[in-house]
Scaffold this motif. Sequence first.
Motif, PDB file in Angstrom:
ATOM      1  N   UNK A  10      -1.891   9.101  19.661  1.00  0.00           N
ATOM      2  CA  UNK A  10      -1.892   7.340  19.262  1.00  0.00           C
ATOM      3  C   UNK A  10      -1.476   7.557  17.794  1.00  0.00           C
ATOM      4  N   UNK A  11      -0.456   7.180  17.067  1.00  0.00           N
ATOM      5  CA  UNK A  11      -0.232   7.319  15.945  1.00  0.00           C
ATOM      6  C   UNK A  11      -0.933   6.391  15.112  1.00  0.00           C
ATOM      7  N   UNK A  12      -1.533   6.765  13.766  1.00  0.00           N
ATOM      8  CA  UNK A  12      -2.287   5.719  13.016  1.00  0.00           C
ATOM      9  C   UNK A  12      -1.235   5.377  11.681  1.00  0.00           C
ATOM     10  N   UNK A  13      -0.928   6.597  11.178  1.00  0.00           N
ATOM     11  CA  UNK A  13      -0.031   6.250  10.206  1.00  0.00           C
ATOM     12  C   UNK A  13       0.939   7.558   9.695  1.00  0.00           C
ATOM     13  N   UNK A  14       2.150   7.284   9.396  1.00  0.00           N
ATOM     14  CA  UNK A  14       3.293   8.008   8.972  1.00  0.00           C
ATOM     15  C   UNK A  14       3.609   8.276   7.496  1.00  0.00           C
ATOM     16  N   UNK A  15       4.095   9.159   7.078  1.00  0.00           N
ATOM     17  CA  UNK A  15       4.507   9.436   5.379  1.00  0.00           C
ATOM     18  C   UNK A  15       6.251   9.556   5.629  1.00  0.00           C
ATOM     19  N   UNK A 113      -0.948  10.857  10.510  1.00  0.00           N
ATOM     20  CA  UNK A 113      -2.294  10.834  10.858  1.00  0.00           C
ATOM     21  C   UNK A 113      -2.380  10.121  12.215  1.00  0.00           C
ATOM     22  N   UNK A 114      -3.070  10.664  13.069  1.00  0.00           N
ATOM     23  CA  UNK A 114      -2.965  10.387  14.623  1.00  0.00           C
ATOM     24  C   UNK A 114      -4.459  10.795  15.384  1.00  0.00           C
ATOM     25  N   UNK A 115      -4.647  10.285  16.710  1.00  0.00           N
ATOM     26  CA  UNK A 115      -5.570  10.503  17.420  1.00  0.00           C
ATOM     27  C   UNK A 115      -5.026  11.145  18.463  1.00  0.00           C
ATOM     28  N   UNK A 116      -5.745  12.494  18.719  1.00  0.00           N
ATOM     29  CA  UNK A 116      -5.192  13.438  19.657  1.00  0.00           C
ATOM     30  C   UNK A 116      -6.478  13.599  20.638  1.00  0.00           C
ATOM     31  N   UNK A 117      -6.364  13.153  21.874  1.00  0.00           N
ATOM     32  CA  UNK A 117      -7.554  13.503  22.763  1.00  0.00           C
ATOM     33  C   UNK A 117      -8.931  12.839  22.123  1.00  0.00           C
TER      34      UNK A 117
END
Length: 162
Positions: A10-15, A113-117
């Motif tokens: 689940x993506x939080x932020x990208x650069x 920056x993301x959530x993984x499991x």
Amino acid sequence: MAKEKDTGRKMIAQNKKARHDYTILDTYECGLVLMGTEVKSLRMGRASLVDGFVQIDDHEAWLHNIHVPEYVQGTWTNHAAKRKRKLLLHRAEIDKLESKSSETGHTIVPLALYFKDGRVKVEIALAKGKKEYDKRQTLREKQDTRETNRAIAAARRRQRSA
């Protein structure tokens, strides 16, 4: 009975600016040491990686200038928005990044920056800065590819209708 954690990414932020300003040489996925209110703030999908960079001090990787806003419902236990955060990497990876980043023109930047499991992960990259003409060339190539794909799609549509 144990609950199953969320699976997937689940993506939080990208650069996106980093991919424009740098040539990406190598990428790494690493964990992040966070406080509880930081995780709650990230679950709300709020963060900024724009000015972020990674620095290696005493054989430890630290993430600087990442903006994670304070948790709205946090109390005196709330975190500082732009504090430095420790990255969780293997020793061999840290040593490799340290030796490569010491070379002229190389830096380490966060890409995503993301959530993984159920855990917060950050994707960092060993990158080399682009010159202004390289940036223009990349944009030109991207535009040419887009125009070519559009022309091919239009030709296929005409061919199907004929």
